[in-house]
Design a protein around this motif. Sequence first.
Motif, PDB file in Angstrom:
ATOM      1  N   SER A  46      -1.260  -1.946   1.418  1.00 26.11           N
ATOM      2  CA  SER A  46       0.112  -1.823   1.789  1.00 26.11           C
ATOM      3  C   SER A  46      -0.638  -0.984   4.057  1.00 26.11           C
ATOM      4  O   SER A  46      -1.527  -1.413   3.529  1.00 26.11           O
ATOM      5  CB  SER A  46      -0.464   0.456   1.402  1.00 26.11           C
ATOM      6  OG  SER A  46      -0.397   0.271   0.339  1.00 26.11           O
ATOM      7  N   SER A  47       0.280  -1.053   4.174  1.00 28.49           N
ATOM      8  CA  SER A  47       0.716  -0.768   5.390  1.00 28.49           C
ATOM      9  C   SER A  47       2.142  -0.002   5.280  1.00 28.49           C
ATOM     10  O   SER A  47       2.571  -0.097   5.907  1.00 28.49           O
ATOM     11  CB  SER A  47       0.925  -2.111   6.272  1.00 28.49           C
ATOM     12  OG  SER A  47       0.708  -2.100   7.168  1.00 28.49           O
ATOM     13  N   LEU A  48       1.747   1.064   6.939  1.00 27.98           N
ATOM     14  CA  LEU A  48       3.013   1.289   7.606  1.00 27.98           C
ATOM     15  C   LEU A  48       2.848   1.221   9.008  1.00 27.98           C
ATOM     16  O   LEU A  48       3.819   0.366   9.504  1.00 27.98           O
ATOM     17  CB  LEU A  48       2.672   2.942   7.996  1.00 27.98           C
ATOM     18  CG  LEU A  48       3.646   3.913   8.504  1.00 27.98           C
ATOM     19  CD1 LEU A  48       3.614   5.051   7.482  1.00 27.98           C
ATOM     20  CD2 LEU A  48       3.237   3.940   9.540  1.00 27.98           C
ATOM     21  N   ARG A  49       1.510   1.290   9.862  1.00 32.29           N
ATOM     22  CA  ARG A  49       1.834   0.750  11.665  1.00 32.29           C
ATOM     23  C   ARG A  49       1.499  -0.584  11.420  1.00 32.29           C
ATOM     24  O   ARG A  49       2.337  -0.996  12.324  1.00 32.29           O
ATOM     25  CB  ARG A  49       0.053   1.969  12.007  1.00 32.29           C
ATOM     26  CG  ARG A  49       0.604   2.701  12.596  1.00 32.29           C
ATOM     27  CD  ARG A  49      -0.645   3.603  12.053  1.00 32.29           C
ATOM     28  NE  ARG A  49      -1.002   3.920  10.371  1.00 32.29           N
ATOM     29  CZ  ARG A  49      -0.808   5.062  10.311  1.00 32.29           C
ATOM     30  NH1 ARG A  49      -0.132   5.402  10.788  1.00 32.29           N
ATOM     31  NH2 ARG A  49      -1.383   4.780   8.453  1.00 32.29           N
ATOM     32  N   THR A  50       0.691  -1.428  11.031  1.00 25.96           N
ATOM     33  CA  THR A  50       0.479  -2.592  11.465  1.00 25.96           C
ATOM     34  C   THR A  50       1.588  -3.877  11.080  1.00 25.96           C
ATOM     35  O   THR A  50       1.557  -4.791  11.671  1.00 25.96           O
ATOM     36  CB  THR A  50      -0.114  -3.454  10.402  1.00 25.96           C
ATOM     37  OG1 THR A  50      -1.876  -2.534  10.572  1.00 25.96           O
ATOM     38  CG2 THR A  50      -0.808  -4.636  10.727  1.00 25.96           C
ATOM     39  N   ARG A 110      -2.728  -9.455   5.724  1.00 24.29           N
ATOM     40  CA  ARG A 110      -3.669  -8.745   5.577  1.00 24.29           C
ATOM     41  C   ARG A 110      -4.287  -8.328   4.355  1.00 24.29           C
ATOM     42  O   ARG A 110      -3.208  -8.874   3.080  1.00 24.29           O
ATOM     43  CB  ARG A 110      -2.725  -6.898   5.442  1.00 24.29           C
ATOM     44  CG  ARG A 110      -3.497  -5.611   5.136  1.00 24.29           C
ATOM     45  CD  ARG A 110      -2.721  -4.389   5.790  1.00 24.29           C
ATOM     46  NE  ARG A 110      -3.089  -4.482   6.791  1.00 24.29           N
ATOM     47  CZ  ARG A 110      -3.371  -3.098   7.035  1.00 24.29           C
ATOM     48  NH1 ARG A 110      -3.005  -1.575   5.945  1.00 24.29           N
ATOM     49  NH2 ARG A 110      -3.544  -3.034   8.401  1.00 24.29           N
ATOM     50  N   HIS A 147     -11.181  -5.946  11.991  1.00 22.92           N
ATOM     51  CA  HIS A 147      -9.288  -5.442  12.221  1.00 22.92           C
ATOM     52  C   HIS A 147      -9.136  -5.151  13.518  1.00 22.92           C
ATOM     53  O   HIS A 147      -9.114  -4.866  14.221  1.00 22.92           O
ATOM     54  CB  HIS A 147      -8.656  -3.690  11.049  1.00 22.92           C
ATOM     55  CG  HIS A 147      -8.417  -3.608  11.124  1.00 22.92           C
ATOM     56  ND1 HIS A 147      -6.713  -4.280  11.549  1.00 22.92           N
ATOM     57  CD2 HIS A 147      -6.796  -2.317  11.208  1.00 22.92           C
ATOM     58  CE1 HIS A 147      -5.524  -3.469  11.450  1.00 22.92           C
ATOM     59  NE2 HIS A 147      -5.922  -2.458  11.707  1.00 22.92           N
ATOM     60  N   GLN A 150      -5.909  -3.394  15.826  1.00 24.05           N
ATOM     61  CA  GLN A 150      -7.039  -1.976  15.933  1.00 24.05           C
ATOM     62  C   GLN A 150      -8.160  -1.885  16.903  1.00 24.05           C
ATOM     63  O   GLN A 150      -8.034  -1.110  17.253  1.00 24.05           O
ATOM     64  CB  GLN A 150      -7.540  -1.553  14.744  1.00 24.05           C
ATOM     65  CG  GLN A 150      -7.730   0.161  14.877  1.00 24.05           C
ATOM     66  CD  GLN A 150      -6.107   0.397  14.910  1.00 24.05           C
ATOM     67  OE1 GLN A 150      -5.268   0.749  13.871  1.00 24.05           O
ATOM     68  NE2 GLN A 150      -6.321   2.108  15.538  1.00 24.05           N
ATOM     69  N   CYS A 269      -7.417   5.398  13.784  1.00 28.79           N
ATOM     70  CA  CYS A 269      -6.808   4.675  12.988  1.00 28.79           C
ATOM     71  C   CYS A 269      -5.283   4.527  12.290  1.00 28.79           C
ATOM     72  O   CYS A 269      -4.651   4.398  12.889  1.00 28.79           O
ATOM     73  CB  CYS A 269      -7.632   3.333  12.593  1.00 28.79           C
ATOM     74  SG  CYS A 269      -8.708   3.588  11.325  1.00 28.79           S
ATOM     75  N   LEU A 270      -5.688   5.911  11.812  1.00 22.76           N
ATOM     76  CA  LEU A 270      -4.636   6.574  11.002  1.00 22.76           C
ATOM     77  C   LEU A 270      -4.214   5.373   9.459  1.00 22.76           C
ATOM     78  O   LEU A 270      -4.278   4.511   9.702  1.00 22.76           O
ATOM     79  CB  LEU A 270      -3.031   6.664  11.166  1.00 22.76           C
ATOM     80  CG  LEU A 270      -3.243   8.141  12.930  1.00 22.76           C
ATOM     81  CD1 LEU A 270      -1.426   8.116  12.902  1.00 22.76           C
ATOM     82  CD2 LEU A 270      -3.951   8.877  12.262  1.00 22.76           C
ATOM     83  N   PRO A 271      -4.140   5.289   8.126  1.00 17.95           N
ATOM     84  CA  PRO A 271      -3.600   6.642   7.978  1.00 17.95           C
ATOM     85  C   PRO A 271      -4.569   7.705   7.411  1.00 17.95           C
ATOM     86  O   PRO A 271      -6.108   7.023   7.215  1.00 17.95           O
ATOM     87  CB  PRO A 271      -2.665   6.442   7.246  1.00 17.95           C
ATOM     88  CG  PRO A 271      -4.133   5.702   5.818  1.00 17.95           C
ATOM     89  CD  PRO A 271      -4.185   4.427   7.425  1.00 17.95           C
ATOM     90  N   ARG A 297      -0.233   0.033  19.040  1.00 21.37           N
ATOM     91  CA  ARG A 297      -0.446  -0.848  17.783  1.00 21.37           C
ATOM     92  C   ARG A 297       0.256  -2.252  19.106  1.00 21.37           C
ATOM     93  O   ARG A 297      -0.127  -2.953  18.731  1.00 21.37           O
ATOM     94  CB  ARG A 297      -0.348  -0.324  16.681  1.00 21.37           C
ATOM     95  CG  ARG A 297      -1.109   0.352  16.082  1.00 21.37           C
ATOM     96  CD  ARG A 297      -2.437  -0.567  16.137  1.00 21.37           C
ATOM     97  NE  ARG A 297      -2.877  -1.768  15.081  1.00 21.37           N
ATOM     98  CZ  ARG A 297      -2.690  -1.927  13.631  1.00 21.37           C
ATOM     99  NH1 ARG A 297      -3.147  -0.674  13.228  1.00 21.37           N
ATOM    100  NH2 ARG A 297      -2.360  -3.233  13.296  1.00 21.37           N
TER     101      ARG A 297
HETATM  102  N1   CP Z   1      -4.119   1.542  11.520  1.00 21.13           N
HETATM  103  C1   CP Z   1      -3.500   0.661  10.240  1.00 21.13           C
HETATM  104  O1   CP Z   1      -3.963  -0.292  10.165  1.00 21.13           O
HETATM  105  O2   CP Z   1      -2.808   0.761   9.896  1.00 21.13           O
HETATM  106  P1   CP Z   1      -1.730   0.600   8.790  1.00 21.13           P
HETATM  107  O3   CP Z   1      -2.830   0.586   7.246  1.00 21.13           O
HETATM  108  O4   CP Z   1      -1.241   1.903   7.977  1.00 21.13           O
HETATM  109  O5   CP Z   1      -0.918  -0.259   9.069  1.00 21.13           O
END
Ligand code: CP
Length: 313
Positions: A46-50, A110, A147, A150, A269-271, A297
Amino acid sequence: MQQYIDLEDIDNVDALIEKAIKLKENPFQFKEVGKNKTIGLLFFNSSLRTRLSTQKAAQNLGMEVMTMNLNSDSWGLEFEDGSVMDAGTAEHIKEAAAVISQYVDIIALRAFPTLTDKTKDEEEQVIKSFQKYASVPILNMESATAHPLQALTDAITISENKQKERPKVVLTWAPHPKALPHAVPNSFAKMMQMIDVDFVITHPEGYELNPEITGNTPIIYDQNKALKDADFVYAKNWSSYKDYGQIKSTDKSWMVTLEKIQQAKFMHCLPVRRNMIVADEVLDSNQSLVIQQANNRTYAAQAILKEILENHL
Ligand code: CP
Ligand code: AN0
C-alpha cells in the motif's frame, strides 16, 4: 546519479537538498527533461504519499507515468533461481523485469520486508532481482531495509525549518499495534549522520536498530532525557531488530505529547496512528511539520528523478 537504491547513491547531499528546495519554488521549470520518458511505479504494498508524490514529481518533469499494484493486478512473481514453478507463482522476475524495461525508462519499486526472515529481508531480494534483470535505472520507493526518498524529504524539511546551524534531532520509537519495518528509521538514522545535526535515538531496550546503521549515534533509553532541548522530534514505530519482527512493547507511555517535546517541531513520515504514536494535541498544533514533510516528498522525488534523467538517460 545512475539509480536511487539507497542513500549511498547521493554524491553531495547538501547540494541535493538545495536543488530540491529550488525545485519547490518553480516546479515546472524542467518540463523538457522528462519529455517522452516513462516511469513505471510498481507496488507490492500500500501507499498514499509515495504513489501520488512520485507521480506528481515525474509529471512536473514532463514524464509519462504507469502504475501497477503487482500483488493484486499482475501475475504472481517468482524470484528464486532455477525453481520448478509448479505452485503459486506464474511468471519469473527474469522475464518480468526484462519486459517491463521495454515499456519504461525508470522502474520505481515498493517492496516491504517479510519481518519473519531477516536474512532474506537484508538480501533485498526484490530490489536486487529487478536491478539484475532490468535494463533501466531503479528507484527505491521503500524496500525491505531502506526508504531513501523519505529520508531525503526529512532532510529537506529539517533544512527548511532549522533555526540554528546544528539543531538537535531526536528519533524516538513510539508504540503501534502492528509489527512495522525498519526501513524508515534506518534511512532517517543514516541521513542524520550525513548532515550537520546533533542526532540521538531513544527507544525501549530491545528495540536497537541494526548497529551497522546507527554507527556512533548515542542511544538513550530514557525518552525524557533524550528529548531534552530537542529542536526536532521524529517519531516512528519499528519492530524489534534483534528478535526480528517481534513486538516487545506497546508501552503507551512512549507516545509523543506536547509536554514531552516542549517547543520542538514534530515530524513523522505518515501514515500515523493518532493517540498511539502521537497525541492529537501535537499533530493539531503548529509544531507539527507532517503535512509540509509530505509535500516535500514531491520535491525529493523530483530532485532524484531529474538527476537520473540528466545523468543516465
Ligand atoms: N511516507 C510514506 O512513504 O507514505 P506512504 O506509505 O503513504 O507512501
Ligand atoms: C510503513 C512502515 O512503517 O514502513 C510505511 C511508512 C512509510 N508504515 C506502515 O505500515 C503503517
